[in-house]
Scaffold this active site. Sequence first.
Site: not given
Length: 302
Positions: A104, A147, A260-261
């Site tokens: 992600h 990292h 409201g996406g």
Amino acid sequence: MNTTAVKSYLLALQANIVAALEQCDGHVFLTDSWERPEGGGGISRVIEQGGIFERGGVNFSHVTGHNLPPSAAASRPELAGRRWEAMGVSLVLHPRNPYIPTVHMNVRFFCTFPQNAEQDQQPVWWFGGGMDLTPYYGFAEDAVHFHQTCKDALTPFGESLYPEFKTWCDQYFYLKHRKEPRGVGGIFFDDFNRLSFDDSFAMIQQVGNAFIPAYTTIIERRKDHAYGERERDFQAYRRGRYVEFNLVFDRGTLFGLQSGGRTESILMSMPPSVTWRYNWQPAADTPEAQLYSDFLIHKDWV
């Protein structure tokens, strides 16, 4: 404060990441542009059943509103009710091969404004973002590489940023009800405006640009690793933790739904197949047990 430059960078970042991922995968991402009735819109770039990625998406959004949603005002209650503008790139990739981690990443910009010109208030802006790695079968060299790439991106802006953002990531991507981290972490930051606008913007550009070298190196290392039904079954079980976090804790998911996406774009982060089991535990001295003992822990990787 140059919001036009931020938007231009984010659109270019989305295009560059998709191009690099298409080269890795061998398949083309679907492009789906959308508009939000309340203001703004975005571009979703999605892949399903690709050569490497079973499901994934790289989203750009630029949305506006008249009342700041509760999830965005949680740490800044004095901004509740303000007009707002948000833009960002957010991605989640679920590879088919269980030896390639889920990943992600997002970088975002947020600004709030007084409701009318008569109010004696200045715009308030901040940046946020980060990236984190969620392996199913852990490799120390992959965690170290991920990292180290994050650290190298942040160091020019201050030696303290990587350890601070690494700790923030460990704390944020933690499933409290499971008492376990989501993966091996990475970096996470929000409400960031301690540097000047230009320097803060430069920092998130370095974070966004670091994603491809951080992740594609791991893809190349693991894409030809043989796997079978056992590994796929464990992958599906562990993907359940990803779903639990995103639906229960993730601020980005909550903000998208509260503002409201577009639901399809918000939930593109969900894996394509998931299983849950009652009180399952890995057998001792197995690679599955090693994930828990050696990787699902808070650890200094670099």
